[in-house]
Design a protein around this motif. Structure first.
Motif, PDB file in Angstrom:
ATOM      1  N   HIS A  21       0.855  -1.184   0.000  1.00 54.46           N
ATOM      2  CA  HIS A  21       0.000   0.000   0.000  1.00 54.46           C
ATOM      3  C   HIS A  21       0.894   1.238   0.000  1.00 54.46           C
ATOM      4  CE1 HIS A  21       0.895  -0.694   4.290  1.00 54.46           C
ATOM      5  NE2 HIS A  21       0.817   0.627   4.404  1.00 54.46           N
ATOM      6  N   ILE A  22       0.326   2.356  -0.413  1.00 52.38           N
ATOM      7  CA  ILE A  22       1.067   3.613  -0.439  1.00 52.38           C
ATOM      8  C   ILE A  22       1.373   4.018   1.001  1.00 52.38           C
ATOM      9  CG2 ILE A  22       1.015   6.039  -1.134  1.00 52.38           C
ATOM     10  CD1 ILE A  22       1.038   4.026  -3.509  1.00 52.38           C
ATOM     11  N   VAL A  23       2.619   4.361   1.252  1.00 53.62           N
ATOM     12  CA  VAL A  23       3.037   4.722   2.601  1.00 53.62           C
ATOM     13  C   VAL A  23       2.217   5.906   3.127  1.00 53.62           C
ATOM     14  CG1 VAL A  23       4.919   6.269   1.906  1.00 53.62           C
ATOM     15  CG2 VAL A  23       5.060   5.052   4.067  1.00 53.62           C
ATOM     16  N   GLN A  24       1.838   5.823   4.382  1.00 59.68           N
ATOM     17  CA  GLN A  24       1.064   6.869   5.053  1.00 59.68           C
ATOM     18  C   GLN A  24       2.010   7.780   5.848  1.00 59.68           C
ATOM     19  OE1 GLN A  24      -2.403   7.088   4.599  1.00 59.68           O
ATOM     20  NE2 GLN A  24      -1.796   5.597   3.033  1.00 59.68           N
ATOM     21  N   PRO A  25       1.582   8.994   6.149  1.00 59.87           N
ATOM     22  CA  PRO A  25       2.434   9.885   6.945  1.00 59.87           C
ATOM     23  C   PRO A  25       2.885   9.212   8.254  1.00 59.87           C
ATOM     24  CG  PRO A  25       0.548  11.091   6.112  1.00 59.87           C
ATOM     25  CD  PRO A  25       0.322   9.634   5.783  1.00 59.87           C
ATOM     26  N   GLU A  27       4.618   6.578   8.597  1.00 59.98           N
ATOM     27  CA  GLU A  27       4.744   5.121   8.459  1.00 59.98           C
ATOM     28  C   GLU A  27       6.024   4.767   7.703  1.00 59.98           C
ATOM     29  OE1 GLU A  27       1.965   1.445   6.821  1.00 59.98           O
ATOM     30  OE2 GLU A  27       1.814   3.387   5.824  1.00 59.98           O
ATOM     31  N   SER A  99       1.218   0.465  -5.582  1.00 62.01           N
ATOM     32  CA  SER A  99       0.624  -0.487  -4.633  1.00 62.01           C
ATOM     33  C   SER A  99       0.144  -1.739  -5.344  1.00 62.01           C
ATOM     34  CB  SER A  99      -0.541   0.166  -3.894  1.00 62.01           C
ATOM     35  OG  SER A  99      -1.686   0.246  -4.737  1.00 62.01           O
ATOM     36  N   SER A 105       1.985   6.725  -6.256  1.00 59.17           N
ATOM     37  CA  SER A 105       2.322   7.973  -5.590  1.00 59.17           C
ATOM     38  C   SER A 105       3.732   8.318  -6.051  1.00 59.17           C
ATOM     39  CB  SER A 105       2.274   7.776  -4.074  1.00 59.17           C
ATOM     40  OG  SER A 105       2.630   8.945  -3.401  1.00 59.17           O
TER      41      SER A 105
END
Length: 134
Positions: A21-25, A27, A99, A105
């Motif tokens: 998954h696209i990295v989250q703030p 993370e 992802s 992203s």
């Protein structure tokens, strides 16, 4: 009349990371793969497409000392690179997360692309004539 195409455009090295998954703030995640592509930058892509379609294409832009692979892609596609200059700044690049669901992203680093000058643009344009396409 013989028409030349001049494309002033970006040349980027793409670092494409496969992720769940696209990295989250905040993370940190591990990628499941990395692919390096030397065909990035909309400018490089446009020049390659025109040349493969049979046009006489000249690309103008900047690469860094790491830009050999970008120049090779241009040459392989029949793009004239006599107006691509090598500068000290590393080549532009993109960090791309893709992802498992196919979302992406992208973070861009302009690098050498941002080193173009008005003087360089004028010098390059002096090699083209009325009727050529920019």
């Amino acid at each position: 009349m013989f028409v030349k195409f001049l494309n002033f455009g970006s040349l980027n090295i793409d670092y494409v990371y496969a992720v769940d998954h696209i990295v989250q703030p905040g993370e940190t995640i591990s990628s499941t793969g990395l692919k390096l592509h030397s065909g990035g930058g909309k400018g490089l892509n446009q020049s390659g497409a025109l040349a493969r379609a049979g046009a006489d294409v000249y690309h103008a832009g900047m690469v860094g000392p790491d830009g050999d692979m970008l120049l090779a892609v241009c040459k392989e596609n029949g793009v004239n690179i006599q107006h691509v200059k090598t500068v000290e700044e590393r080549s532009g690049n993109a960090i791309i997360q893709v992802s498992s669901a196919g979302q992406n992203s992208i973070v861009l680093f302009s690098g050498a692309n941002r080193k173009n000058t008005k003087e360089n643009v004028a010098e390059v344009l002096s090699h083209f004539d009325a009727g050529d396409i920019l």
